[in-house]
Design an enzyme around this catalytic site. Structure first.
Site, mmCIF file in Angstrom:
data_model
loop_
_atom_site.group_PDB
_atom_site.id
_atom_site.type_symbol
_atom_site.label_atom_id
_atom_site.label_comp_id
_atom_site.label_asym_id
_atom_site.label_seq_id
_atom_site.Cartn_x
_atom_site.Cartn_y
_atom_site.Cartn_z
ATOM 1 N N ASN A 110 23.777 40.194 45.977
ATOM 2 C CA ASN A 110 23.169 38.967 45.467
ATOM 3 C C ASN A 110 22.119 39.253 44.391
ATOM 4 O OD1 ASN A 110 24.746 37.945 47.427
ATOM 5 N ND2 ASN A 110 23.091 37.190 48.748
ATOM 6 N N HIS A 156 24.749 8.189 6.028
ATOM 7 C CA HIS A 156 25.928 7.403 6.432
ATOM 8 C C HIS A 156 27.176 7.829 5.660
ATOM 9 C CE1 HIS A 156 22.920 4.628 8.176
ATOM 10 N NE2 HIS A 156 22.269 4.890 7.061
ATOM 11 N N SER A 277 50.999 25.724 5.210
ATOM 12 C CA SER A 277 51.797 24.882 6.085
ATOM 13 C C SER A 277 53.221 25.413 6.062
ATOM 14 C CB SER A 277 51.767 23.447 5.559
ATOM 15 O OG SER A 277 52.899 22.736 6.014
ATOM 16 N N LYS A 283 50.174 23.355 0.678
ATOM 17 C CA LYS A 283 48.957 23.290 1.494
ATOM 18 C C LYS A 283 48.150 24.576 1.556
ATOM 19 C CE LYS A 283 47.611 20.293 3.533
ATOM 20 N NZ LYS A 283 47.904 19.716 4.844
ATOM 21 N N GLU A 290 37.972 24.655 10.778
ATOM 22 C CA GLU A 290 38.433 23.775 11.864
ATOM 23 C C GLU A 290 38.288 24.451 13.220
ATOM 24 O OE1 GLU A 290 41.760 21.070 9.610
ATOM 25 O OE2 GLU A 290 42.227 23.157 9.975
HETATM 26 N N1 ARG Z 1 30.954 38.632 42.773
HETATM 27 C C1 ARG Z 1 29.795 38.014 43.335
HETATM 28 C C2 ARG Z 1 29.228 36.965 42.345
HETATM 29 O O1 ARG Z 1 29.587 36.978 41.233
HETATM 30 C C3 ARG Z 1 28.749 39.028 43.620
HETATM 31 C C4 ARG Z 1 27.801 38.628 44.698
HETATM 32 C C5 ARG Z 1 28.490 38.584 46.013
HETATM 33 N N2 ARG Z 1 27.592 38.272 47.051
HETATM 34 C C6 ARG Z 1 28.024 37.848 48.263
HETATM 35 N N3 ARG Z 1 27.116 37.582 49.148
HETATM 36 N N4 ARG Z 1 29.295 37.673 48.519
HETATM 37 O O2 ARG Z 1 28.471 36.135 42.689
#
Ligand code: ARG
Length: 467
Positions: A110, A156, A277, A283, A290
């Site tokens: 995390n 405008h 084109s 063209k 674009e």
């Molecule tokens: N691949 C996960 C993400 O992008 C990484 C973190 C995963 N954490 C967990 N508690 N499963 O968020």
């Protein structure tokens, strides 16, 4: 070995397993994951978890992974790795054996993903700012080359007043200078290190968080572990900045498309950036422009995806956060690719100065200047406006311009009109009376160009300070 399999009795359904993996896209984060892992390993050594030989072996293993990734793209095609974090652990253990499993002591994916994404965004900001500096340089160089040539300015999309072509180009210079500044500002909030936040409540090992942050070039450490592991507003902020860049580019592209049409003929498209084109032999289409306009849609779409992915998420980490990666990568890669192309396009596009200048001679772009002439002779502006409006009406009936009216006709409209009225209608006089800072009077524009040049130089210098 999975990073979490111990408590499970059944294997994952292979379809689900494949579907939930992020490695196919988060492998982009490999260099950052390796850098963060090195810093973490050193902190584990200082905390007494790793011995010196173990640290050396982990660092060498990480080096080897980096080398293999750089030399063989096939190395990154791994159907087992769940994500970039798992991939590194797997490869490390394959290279150095079970000691590789020690690297995950006191950390959580995390905080790792939050860190990797911050490092990725920081690197992109630095890259983008350099590319934007070149783009602004190209716009500014065209402004400097345009000399005294004028064009109609539109409101405008109707003829409004004449402006110097350089004044028009400087409008874009300002937009992109702000964009570069927005990125620099965003960088301050991005460059904060989440490592040490653990899964949600902080790590359980006495890691030197500041030392880790310093090694990775962060300006500081995150304050709250719950926030640090669940916050993606830095991603949103960055993609918001990209959306604004794309928006500015799409306005520029739209103008160039219009100006390259037969009706305007203000610019001639470079063949190297157009296509033809398959049906219409004559063209030459403005494809680059674009597509620039079209890319804005996907970048804005990425921004919307992020907003909706984050909305209503409870604290802290949720797997939904994995869905913030692809919009980030997509918006970033689209923007990074487009800027060098518009830069080279701007260097090669041809301006038809004569035609642009000619367009300032029609469409009553001098009407406000004409009313100003009367104001300077004491006529209240509202009346002057009305009277010049009548003069315009007369011209429309006769299909001519204000300067084509006879002096006696003008004097019937207002006796204050004199022979010198005609000279105040010429494009150069009209330009000259817009003599305020930010206005199109030539001396003001000269000064603005000089100042913009200094800002571009400063942008480049500040970039080197970051690098
Ligand atoms: N691949 C996960 C993400 O992008 C990484 C973190 C995963 N954490 C967990 N508690 N499963 O968020």
């Amino acid at each position: 070995m999975k990073m979490w399999a111990g408590r499970f009795r059944q294997p994952l359904d292979p379809a689900f397993e494949r579907w939930q993996r992020s490695f196919p896209f988060d492998r982009r984060l490999l260099p950052y994951e390796i850098a963060a892992s090195r810093a973490h390993a050193r902190a584990l050594k200082s905390a007494g978890i790793l011995s010196s030989p173990e640290l050396i072996s982990i660092l060498q293993g990480l080096d080897q992974i980096a080398e293999q990734a750089a030399s063989s793209p096939a190395f990154l095609h791994d159907d087992e790795a769940e994500d970039v974090h798992h991939f590194i652990e797997k490869q490390l253990v394959a290279i150095i054996g079970d000691v590789g499993y020690k690297l995950h002591t006191g950390r959580s994916r995390n905080e790792q993903i939050a860190t990797d994404l911050r490092l990725y965004v920081r690197a992109s900001i630095d890259d983008l700012r350099l590319k934007i500096a070149d783009w602004i340089d190209a716009l500014l160089s065209r402004a400097e080359q345009a000399g005294s040539a004028a064009m109609p300015a539109y409101t405008h999309l109707q003829h409004a007043e004449p402006v110097l072509i350089s004044h028009w180009l400087l409008a874009y210079v300002e937009m992109f200078l702000r964009d570069a500044e927005r990125l620099a500002d965003c960088r301050k909030r991005v460059n904060v290190c989440p490592l040490g936040s653990g899964a949600v409540a902080g790590t359980t090992v006495a890691l030197d968080r500041r030392g880790i942050a310093e090694e990775l070039g962060f300006d500081g450490i995150s304050v709250n572990s719950i926030d640090a592991t669940s916050d993606r507003d830095f991603v949103l902020e960055f993609v918001n900045a990209l959306t604004t860049i794309a928006l500015h580019l799409s306005r520029w592209a739209e103008e160039m498309i219009i100006f390259s049409s037969q009706e305007f003929g203000f610019v001639h498209l470079p063949e190297a950036y157009s296509t033809g084109s398959s049906a219409l032999p004559q063209k030459q289409n403005p494809d680059l422009l674009e597509l620039v306009r079209g890319k804005t849609a996907r970048i804005a779409g990425d921004q919307t995806t992020l907003l909706i992915a984050l909305k209503g998420l409870p604290l802290a980490y949720n797997k939904d956060l994995q869905e913030t990666q692809e919009p980030l990568f997509d918006a970033n890669e689209a923007t990074l690719a487009v800027i060098p192309l518009v830069t080279i396009f701007m260097k090669s596009v041809e301006f038809d100065y004569a035609r642009m200048q000619k367009a300032t001679e029609s469409g009553f772009v001098n009407a406000w200047a004409a009313a100003t002439y009367l104001v300077q002779r004491g006529v209240p502006f509202r009346l002057a406006h009305e009277q010049i409006g009548h003069a315009v009406q007369l011209c429309i009936e006769r299909n001519c311009e204000l300067q084509d009216l006879k002096l006696h006709e003008l004097q019937e409209i207002n006796p204050a009109v004199d022979q010198d009225f005609y000279s105040c209608l010429s494009p150069s006089s009209v330009l000259a009376i817009h003599d305020v800072p930010g206005g199109t009077a030539p001396a003001r524009v000269q000064k603005a160009m000089k100042e913009a040049r200094e800002k571009v130089n400063l942008l480049r210098e500040n970039m080197h300070a970051h690098a």
